[in-house]
Write an enzyme that holds these catalytic residues in place. Structure first.
Site, PDB file in Angstrom:
ATOM      1  N   SER A   1      46.572  33.340  94.399  1.00  0.00           N
ATOM      2  CA  SER A   1      46.339  31.902  94.235  1.00  0.00           C
ATOM      3  C   SER A   1      45.661  31.310  95.460  1.00  0.00           C
ATOM      4  O   SER A   1      44.754  30.489  95.347  1.00  0.00           O
ATOM      5  CB  SER A   1      47.656  31.176  93.956  1.00  0.00           C
ATOM      6  OG  SER A   1      48.161  31.522  92.700  1.00  0.00           O
TER       7      SER A   1
ATOM      8  N   ALA B   1      52.167  38.797  95.353  1.00  0.00           N
ATOM      9  CA  ALA B   1      50.857  38.949  94.715  1.00  0.00           C
ATOM     10  C   ALA B   1      50.327  37.615  94.211  1.00  0.00           C
ATOM     11  O   ALA B   1      49.148  37.290  94.413  1.00  0.00           O
ATOM     12  CB  ALA B   1      50.952  39.954  93.568  1.00  0.00           C
ATOM     13  N   GLU B   2      51.162  36.828  93.562  1.00  0.00           N
ATOM     14  CA  GLU B   2      50.692  35.540  93.050  1.00  0.00           C
ATOM     15  C   GLU B   2      50.331  34.598  94.194  1.00  0.00           C
ATOM     16  O   GLU B   2      49.361  33.851  94.107  1.00  0.00           O
ATOM     17  CB  GLU B   2      51.720  34.888  92.130  1.00  0.00           C
ATOM     18  CG  GLU B   2      51.198  33.578  91.567  1.00  0.00           C
ATOM     19  CD  GLU B   2      51.719  33.219  90.196  1.00  0.00           C
ATOM     20  OE1 GLU B   2      51.308  32.169  89.699  1.00  0.00           O
ATOM     21  OE2 GLU B   2      52.507  33.990  89.617  1.00  0.00           O
ATOM     22  N   SER B   3      51.082  34.662  95.273  1.00  0.00           N
ATOM     23  CA  SER B   3      50.787  33.802  96.423  1.00  0.00           C
ATOM     24  C   SER B   3      49.428  34.123  97.027  1.00  0.00           C
ATOM     25  O   SER B   3      48.611  33.234  97.244  1.00  0.00           O
ATOM     26  CB  SER B   3      51.885  33.960  97.487  1.00  0.00           C
ATOM     27  OG  SER B   3      53.126  33.534  96.989  1.00  0.00           O
TER      28      SER B   3
ATOM     29  N   ALA C   1      55.875  40.438  92.930  1.00  0.00           N
ATOM     30  CA  ALA C   1      55.040  39.567  92.089  1.00  0.00           C
ATOM     31  C   ALA C   1      54.805  38.219  92.773  1.00  0.00           C
ATOM     32  O   ALA C   1      53.702  37.669  92.707  1.00  0.00           O
ATOM     33  CB  ALA C   1      55.677  39.383  90.718  1.00  0.00           C
TER      34      ALA C   1
END
Length: 141
Positions: free
Chosen positions: A67, A62-64, A59
Site C-alpha cells: 500500500s 505485505a499489505e503495508s 500479510a
C-alpha cells in the site's frame, strides 16, 4: 529541494505512528524507482501459539509495504489508495530475527495496481510470496 533517501524514509515512517504498523514495528527501509522494502522484527508479539511467525502478521507486513508503494508512486494530492485483495503463500517458518518485504509492481495502472511482495529472512531465504491489488480513486474536493 529534493529529499535524501534517509529523509524520505523518515517521513514515510513518521506517518505510521499510532497505527498497526507501529504496533508490529514495521518500518520502511529502502526504495528505488520501482520497489519499496519494509522490515518487521519476528518476536513473540507476532508469533502464533507454536512460536513461529503468524501468517496474519506476514500479510499485514505485505499489505503495508504494498500500500505504501502504491501511495509513493501515485499523486496523493489527487488520489487516495485502498487495498482490494491480498493473497499470501507461506513457504517457510521463522522464529526470530527480521523479515523483509520487497514490493514491486507487476502492473502500475492509472486506476488499479498489482504488486508482487516477496518476504524473506535476513539470509535471503523466501518465507512468503504475496500479491496485493490496490485501487487509486479520485479525492473529492
Amino acid at each position: 529541494m529534493q529529499q535524501s533517501k534517509e529523509e524520505f524514509l523518515a517521513n514515510v515512517n513518521a506517518v505510521s505512528k499510532g497505527t498497526l504498523m507501529e504496533t508490529l514495528e514495521i518500518e520502511m527501509v529502502d526504495f528505488g524507482d520501482d520497489f519499496l522494502v519494509a522490515r518487521m522484527p519476528v518476536s513473540p508479539k507476532v508469533h502464533q501459539p507454536d512460536g513461529v511467525l503468524h501468517g496474519g502478521a506476514t500479510a499485514a507486513l505485505a499489505e503495508s509495504v504494498g500500500s505504501f508503494a502504491s501511495h509513493i508512486f501515485t499523486d496523493i494530492d489527487k488520489y487516495f489508495v485502498r487495498g482490494l485483495e491480498i493473497t499470501a503463500n507461506h513457504l517457510k517458518s521463522i522464529k526470530e530475527g527480521y523479515v523483509y518485504a520487497k514490493a514491486t509492481f507487476l502492473h502500475k495502472g492509472r486506476t488499479t495496481q498489482l504488486l508482487d511482495i516477496r518476504v524473506t529472512d535476513e539470509a535471503g531465504n523466501l518465507i512468503s510470496i504475496c500479491r496485493l491489488s490496490t485501487i487509486s480513486l479520485p479525492k473529492n474536493k
